[in-house]
Design a protein around this motif. Structure first.
Motif: not given
Length: 172
Positions: A51-80
């Protein structure tokens, strides 16, 4: 319609100033789901846009443009629970959405109305009424929490106390 704040238990300015990792996820929701105040589950992708660079790469995301969520789907399932009005779009800020040990500090979930739900987004049945009353007015302004019936002021005071303790513990 103007912008409405759903709730604030922590310091918004402190969150905005935070140097922690911040991801962004945009999802579409059928308008009828929002009108009903539906509960949804979101299977968050394994990588979310920074969200800081909109995918362009910055220090927050180590220049990758993205952040990793947990590997397992159950661990990255949110309820709202959806707010009743999504016209113009709504952004929900989730703090530590995958737990304290996960690398993502904040997740901005951008909700917009569309004809169909985004992939990985499903409507679910609300929790049982004995866990927490869905609406305080449906219960005479009272909430059921773990079997005890509490008035709205008691619930608000408890949440404020929890937020204050967390603020002290986190030094913010």
């Amino acid at each position: 319609m103007g912008r409405a704040e759903l709730a604030q238990l922590i310091d918004r300015d402190g969150l905005d100033a935070s140097d922690g990792s911040r991801g962004r996820l945009a999802i579409a929701i059928p308008a009828a789901w929002a009108r009903d105040g539906a509960d949804i589950e979101i299977a968050v992708p394994a990588r979310v846009t920074c969200a800081r660079c909109d995918g362009g790469g910055c220090d927050s995301c180590a220049r990758s443009g993205a952040h990793r969520a947990p590997a397992e789907v159950a661990a990255r399932t949110l309820r709202l629970r959806l707010p009743p009005d999504l016209s113009g779009g709504v952004t929900l800020r989730l703090v530590r959405p995958f737990g304290e040990r996960a690398p993502l500090d904040q997740l901005l979930v951008e909700l917009r109305e569309d004809s169909a739900a985004s992939p990985g987004v499903h409507r679910v049945t609300p929790p049982p009424s004995d866990a927490l009353a869905r609406s305080p007015t449906a219960n005479g302004g009272r909430f059921r929490v773990l079997g005890a019936e509490l008035g709205a002021p008691a619930v608000i005071a408890t949440l404020a106390a929890i937020a204050a303790v967390l603020g002290l513990l986190l030094g913010r």
